[in-house]
Motif scaffolding. Structure first.
Motif, PDB file in Angstrom:
ATOM      1  N   LEU A   7       0.824  -1.377  -0.059  1.00  0.00           N
ATOM      2  CA  LEU A   7       0.212  -0.156   0.192  1.00  0.00           C
ATOM      3  C   LEU A   7       0.396   1.221  -0.416  1.00  0.00           C
ATOM      4  N   GLY A   8       2.213   1.237  -0.602  1.00  0.00           N
ATOM      5  CA  GLY A   8       3.253   2.413  -0.856  1.00  0.00           C
ATOM      6  C   GLY A   8       2.425   3.079  -1.462  1.00  0.00           C
ATOM      7  N   GLN A   9       3.244   4.820  -1.240  1.00  0.00           N
ATOM      8  CA  GLN A   9       3.141   5.336  -1.792  1.00  0.00           C
ATOM      9  C   GLN A   9       1.284   6.041  -1.957  1.00  0.00           C
ATOM     10  N   ASN A  10       0.853   5.678  -1.058  1.00  0.00           N
ATOM     11  CA  ASN A  10      -0.807   6.122  -1.762  1.00  0.00           C
ATOM     12  C   ASN A  10      -0.534   7.596  -0.591  1.00  0.00           C
ATOM     13  N   SER A  11      -2.394   7.902  -0.081  1.00  0.00           N
ATOM     14  CA  SER A  11      -2.687   8.986   0.878  1.00  0.00           C
ATOM     15  C   SER A  11      -3.154   8.591   1.659  1.00  0.00           C
ATOM     16  N   LEU A  12      -2.850   7.892   2.288  1.00  0.00           N
ATOM     17  CA  LEU A  12      -3.939   7.696   4.089  1.00  0.00           C
ATOM     18  C   LEU A  12      -3.456   8.322   4.561  1.00  0.00           C
ATOM     19  N   SER A  13      -4.078   8.633   5.608  1.00  0.00           N
ATOM     20  CA  SER A  13      -3.756   9.047   6.895  1.00  0.00           C
ATOM     21  C   SER A  13      -4.300   8.451   7.628  1.00  0.00           C
ATOM     22  N   SER A  14      -5.003   7.440   7.933  1.00  0.00           N
ATOM     23  CA  SER A  14      -5.216   6.435   8.358  1.00  0.00           C
ATOM     24  C   SER A  14      -5.129   5.588   8.737  1.00  0.00           C
ATOM     25  N   ILE A  15      -5.327   4.412   9.953  1.00  0.00           N
ATOM     26  CA  ILE A  15      -5.630   2.965   9.332  1.00  0.00           C
ATOM     27  C   ILE A  15      -6.915   3.044  10.263  1.00  0.00           C
ATOM     28  N   PRO A  16      -8.292   2.373   9.419  1.00  0.00           N
ATOM     29  CA  PRO A  16      -9.482   1.987   9.801  1.00  0.00           C
ATOM     30  C   PRO A  16      -9.185   1.279  10.896  1.00  0.00           C
ATOM     31  N   VAL A  17     -10.140   1.314  12.144  1.00  0.00           N
ATOM     32  CA  VAL A  17      -9.794   0.069  12.822  1.00  0.00           C
ATOM     33  C   VAL A  17     -10.179  -1.364  12.145  1.00  0.00           C
ATOM     34  N   GLY A  18      -9.774  -2.341  12.653  1.00  0.00           N
ATOM     35  CA  GLY A  18      -9.711  -3.656  12.449  1.00  0.00           C
ATOM     36  C   GLY A  18      -9.383  -4.071  10.748  1.00  0.00           C
ATOM     37  N   LEU A  19      -8.387  -3.010  10.239  1.00  0.00           N
ATOM     38  CA  LEU A  19      -8.777  -3.302   9.392  1.00  0.00           C
ATOM     39  C   LEU A  19      -7.978  -4.879   8.599  1.00  0.00           C
TER      40      LEU A  19
ATOM     41  N   LEU B  68       3.909   0.589   4.022  1.00  0.00           N
ATOM     42  CA  LEU B  68       2.899   1.439   3.572  1.00  0.00           C
ATOM     43  C   LEU B  68       3.625   2.966   3.904  1.00  0.00           C
ATOM     44  N   PHE B  69       4.602   2.365   3.366  1.00  0.00           N
ATOM     45  CA  PHE B  69       5.676   4.037   3.098  1.00  0.00           C
ATOM     46  C   PHE B  69       4.409   5.135   2.671  1.00  0.00           C
ATOM     47  N   SER B  70       5.718   6.266   2.502  1.00  0.00           N
ATOM     48  CA  SER B  70       4.910   7.327   1.812  1.00  0.00           C
ATOM     49  C   SER B  70       3.355   7.215   1.361  1.00  0.00           C
ATOM     50  N   ASN B  71       3.048   7.405   2.647  1.00  0.00           N
ATOM     51  CA  ASN B  71       1.582   7.803   3.056  1.00  0.00           C
ATOM     52  C   ASN B  71       1.697   9.303   4.057  1.00  0.00           C
ATOM     53  N   ASN B  72       0.122   9.518   4.689  1.00  0.00           N
ATOM     54  CA  ASN B  72       0.132  10.730   5.151  1.00  0.00           C
ATOM     55  C   ASN B  72      -0.029  10.110   6.659  1.00  0.00           C
ATOM     56  N   LEU B  73       0.592   9.170   7.226  1.00  0.00           N
ATOM     57  CA  LEU B  73       0.180   8.928   8.581  1.00  0.00           C
ATOM     58  C   LEU B  73       0.721   9.227   9.275  1.00  0.00           C
ATOM     59  N   ALA B  74      -0.141   9.667  10.146  1.00  0.00           N
ATOM     60  CA  ALA B  74       0.446  10.535  11.692  1.00  0.00           C
ATOM     61  C   ALA B  74       0.861   9.975  12.811  1.00  0.00           C
ATOM     62  N   THR B  75      -0.798   8.963  12.832  1.00  0.00           N
ATOM     63  CA  THR B  75      -0.669   8.506  13.931  1.00  0.00           C
ATOM     64  C   THR B  75      -0.512   6.994  13.730  1.00  0.00           C
TER      65      THR B  75
ATOM     66  N   ASN C 273       6.595   8.629   5.970  1.00  0.00           N
ATOM     67  CA  ASN C 273       5.316   9.149   6.477  1.00  0.00           C
ATOM     68  C   ASN C 273       5.225  10.594   7.521  1.00  0.00           C
ATOM     69  N   ILE C 274       4.499  10.697   8.276  1.00  0.00           N
ATOM     70  CA  ILE C 274       4.394  12.257   9.287  1.00  0.00           C
ATOM     71  C   ILE C 274       4.217  11.757  10.631  1.00  0.00           C
ATOM     72  N   LEU C 275       4.403  10.635  10.699  1.00  0.00           N
ATOM     73  CA  LEU C 275       4.870   9.871  11.722  1.00  0.00           C
ATOM     74  C   LEU C 275       5.458  10.396  13.081  1.00  0.00           C
ATOM     75  N   LYS C 276       4.548  10.927  14.462  1.00  0.00           N
ATOM     76  CA  LYS C 276       4.537  11.698  15.087  1.00  0.00           C
ATOM     77  C   LYS C 276       3.862  11.218  16.231  1.00  0.00           C
ATOM     78  N   ASN C 277       3.835  10.426  16.815  1.00  0.00           N
ATOM     79  CA  ASN C 277       3.986   9.136  17.705  1.00  0.00           C
ATOM     80  C   ASN C 277       2.592   8.204  17.758  1.00  0.00           C
ATOM     81  N   PHE C 278       3.054   7.462  18.777  1.00  0.00           N
ATOM     82  CA  PHE C 278       2.102   5.844  18.087  1.00  0.00           C
ATOM     83  C   PHE C 278       1.844   5.586  19.266  1.00  0.00           C
ATOM     84  N   ALA C 279       1.359   4.429  19.661  1.00  0.00           N
ATOM     85  CA  ALA C 279       0.537   4.153  20.555  1.00  0.00           C
ATOM     86  C   ALA C 279       1.528   3.077  21.154  1.00  0.00           C
TER      87      ALA C 279
END
Ligand SMILES: *[C@@H]1O[C@H](CO)[C@@H](O)[C@H](O)[C@H]1NC(C)=O
Ligand SMILES: *[C@@H]1O[C@H](CO)[C@@H](O)[C@H](O)[C@H]1NC(C)=O
Ligand SMILES: *[C@@H]1O[C@H](CO)[C@@H](O)[C@H](O)[C@H]1NC(C)=O
Ligand SMILES: *[C@@H]1O[C@H](CO)[C@@H](O)[C@H](O)[C@H]1NC(C)=O
Length: 539
Positions: free
Chosen positions: A363-375, A387-394, A414-420
């Motif tokens: 799924l690399g090089q897309n515009s995902l900004s989040s991962i839906p729950v349970g995907l 999942l590289f080169s998307n817009n995931l922030a968290t 991505n633009i990850l700033k933090n994660f759980a």
């Protein structure tokens, strides 16, 4: 006389149209004319049709002509070019087709090319042929003909007349721009037909009609724009069709209607924008579908419905925006799904629920900004997730739930700033993790623990902030130097810690140094509510 007539007609045509037209070579060079009267008559009527069409105003075309089968709207120039090519084909020499007896096979071997009586093969590969060698003897029980890699532009319609034993015909890597519609008419036994790397821009609707045993057809690397929708309707045994690298814009409804045995279909590198509903209907045995490098933006939910045995689906380099819950609902056998380089910004949360056998999901090089729950909940067999080169922030705790067998996770660029803290916990088989080239200033304390198979983590190109929050990362780096994959994790700051390798800094540097006082540190010590046990690192 006849030739004269042609010249007159042709020059009339030129004067009708102001555009410059190329005359068939044979009209100029008349010494070696081999046209028979019947062919001349056919061609003449062709020319009359063209003249007639040219002199008729464009908009006047009757409606029933459009509706008639196989009638493709054609410009004047195109018709003329078609007639020229037909002329050229008629002019081609034919080799000497003889009875399949020993003596004729002996004659066959006396020709300029390789003729192998044992395997009943004729091979004239890369022999600079501009036309079929007219003196060559071809015994009619021949099984294999390879005339690839030459300069052929077309063939006479009788070139393969009566070759009812022919299994394999290789015409690839020539300059073929026209095939007479009845060229392959007698090849009832043909199993493989290779036409790739030629200059075909159209095919007659009935060109393959007699090839009832055809198994493999390669027409890749030509210039086909539109294929008549009946073109494969008499080829029920096709298992491989390669249409890659043409200029196809769309496939009509029911195009592969009869291809119930098809296992591999390559439509990559075309200009397809839309997949019509039902265009892959009946392809129950299809295992590999390549639609990469097209312009597809919108795929309706039941497009892949019949592809219940699909194992490999390549959709990379398109313009797909959304993935619905239903698109892959029947792809339970899918092992490899490539969606790299699209514009995907939205994936519905059950979109991958049926993909219980998938091992690679790209799924690399897309515009995902989040991962839906349970995907990824049902993707128990997934080994590689890109999942590289998307817009995931968290990322949150349940982002990767279900991925019990994941080995490689690529989250870089991505633009990850933090994660759980526990985001990677479900990944008990994780070996390689890339979180480099993000916006991480620190790692949640303990996030890389309890990953028994972890061997490599890529961390560089993050703005690591070397205050007390970097303590976990510093200790992890010292405890597991062999797990650092490539480049160092380097502090962005604060102050003169900028540029320092995080792994070199100790408690005093991070938590008690001159920069520590500038920060509100809470909590200073590793803190985790679960069953997580803090390891005793040597500070
Ligand atoms: C189709 O043809 C292209 C170009 O000739 C080739 O690269 C590709 O591997 C072929 N695909 C299949 C499925 O054979
Ligand atoms: C996508 O295709 C469906 C069905 O063909 C159509 O109803 C819909 O309007 C299309 N959406 C876009 C954004 O093109
Ligand atoms: C994608 O989904 C959004 C939200 O449902 C919709 O507005 C948009 O038209 C869809 N785009 C395409 C190309 O189907
Ligand atoms: C494929 O999916 C449709 C609904 O999306 C369903 O009605 C059909 O039974 C499925 N076919 C198979 C073979 O699973």
């Amino acid at each position: 006389m006849v030739i004269l007539f042609f010249i007159i007609t042709a020059s009339f045509l030129v004067s009708v149209q102001t555009k410059e037209l190329v005359l068939p070579r044979m009209l100029i060079n008349t010494e070696e004319c081999t046209l028979n009267p019947c062919e001349v008559l056919k061609l003449m009527s062709q020319y009359f049709l063209i003249v007639h069409a040219a002199s008729r105003p464009q908009q006047e075309k009757p409606d029933q002509e459009k509706a008639a089968p196989f009638v493709v709207e054609m410009s004047f120039e195109k018709r003329l070019r078609q007639a020229e090519r037909r002329l050229q084909a008629v002019e081609q020499p034919v080799w000497k087709l003889r009875e399949g007896v020993k003596a004729e096979w002996n004659h066959c071997t006396e020709g300029m090319c390789r003729c192998i009586p044992d395997t009943k093969s004729f091979i004239c590969w890369n022999a600079h042929l501009k036309s079929i060698p007219s003196t060559q003897i071809i015994p009619m029980d021949i099984v294999n003909i390879d005339i690839s890699g030459n300069q052929l532009e077309t063939l006479h319609k009788d070139t393969f007349r009566g070759l009812t034993h022919l299994h394999e015909l290789d015409l690839s890597n020539n300059k073929i721009n026209f095939l007479p519609f009845d060229l392959l008419e007698d090849l009832d036994s043909l199993v493989q037909l290779r036409l790739q790397s030629n200059e075909l821009d159209e095919l007659h609707p009935q060109i393959f009609f007699k090839l009832r045993n055809l198994n493999l057809l390669d027409i890749s690397k030509n210039s086909l724009v539109l294929l008549p929708n009946v073109i494969f309707h008499n080829n029920p045994k096709l298992t491989v069709i390669n249409l890659s690298d043409n200029k196809l814009e769309e496939l009509d409804i029911g195009f592969f209607r009869e291809q119930t045995e098809l296992e591999e279909l390559d439509l990559s590198r075309n200009e397809i924008q839309r997949l019509k509903v039902d265009c892959f209907k009946n392809l129950l045995k299809l295992k590999i579908l390549d639609l990469s490098k097209n312009q597809i933006s919108n795929i309706s939910d039941n497009t892949f419905m019949d592809l219940v045995n699909l194992e490999i689906l390549k959709l990379h380099n398109n313009k797909i925006v959304n993935i619905s819950n239903y698109l892959f609902a029947n792809q339970t056998q899918l092992v490899f799904l490539d969606l790299t380089m699209n514009k995907i910004s939205r994936i519905e949360s059950h979109a991958f629920t049926s993909l219980t056998n998938v091992q690679e999901l790209l799924l690399g090089q897309n515009s995902l900004s989040s991962i839906p729950v349970g995907l990824f909940l049902k993707l128990e067999k997934l080994k590689r997730l890109m999942l590289f080169s998307n817009n995931l922030a968290t990322l949150d705790s349940n982002s990767f739930i279900g991925l019990k067998n994941l080995k490689h996770l690529l989250l870089n660029n991505n633009i990850l700033k933090n994660f759980a803290i526990d985001v990677f916990r479900p990944l008990q088989k994780l070996e390689k993790l890339r979180i480099d080239s993000n916006k991480l200033q620190s790692l949640p304390t303990g996030c890389l623990e309890h990953l028994p198979k972890l061997v490599a983590v890529k961390l560089e190109k993050n703005p690591w902030h070397c205050d007390c929050r970097a303590l976990y990362l510093a200790r992890w780096l010292r405890a597991s130097p062999h797990k650092l994959w490539d480049g160092q994790a380097v502090c962005r700051g604060p102050g003169d810690l900028g540029g320092v390798d995080v792994g070199l800094l100790r408690y005093d540097d991070l938590c008690e140094g001159q920069w520590a006082s500038m920060l509100s540190l809470s909590p200073r010590l590793p803190f985790y509510h679960g069953e997580f046990v803090w390891r005793n690192y040597n500070v």
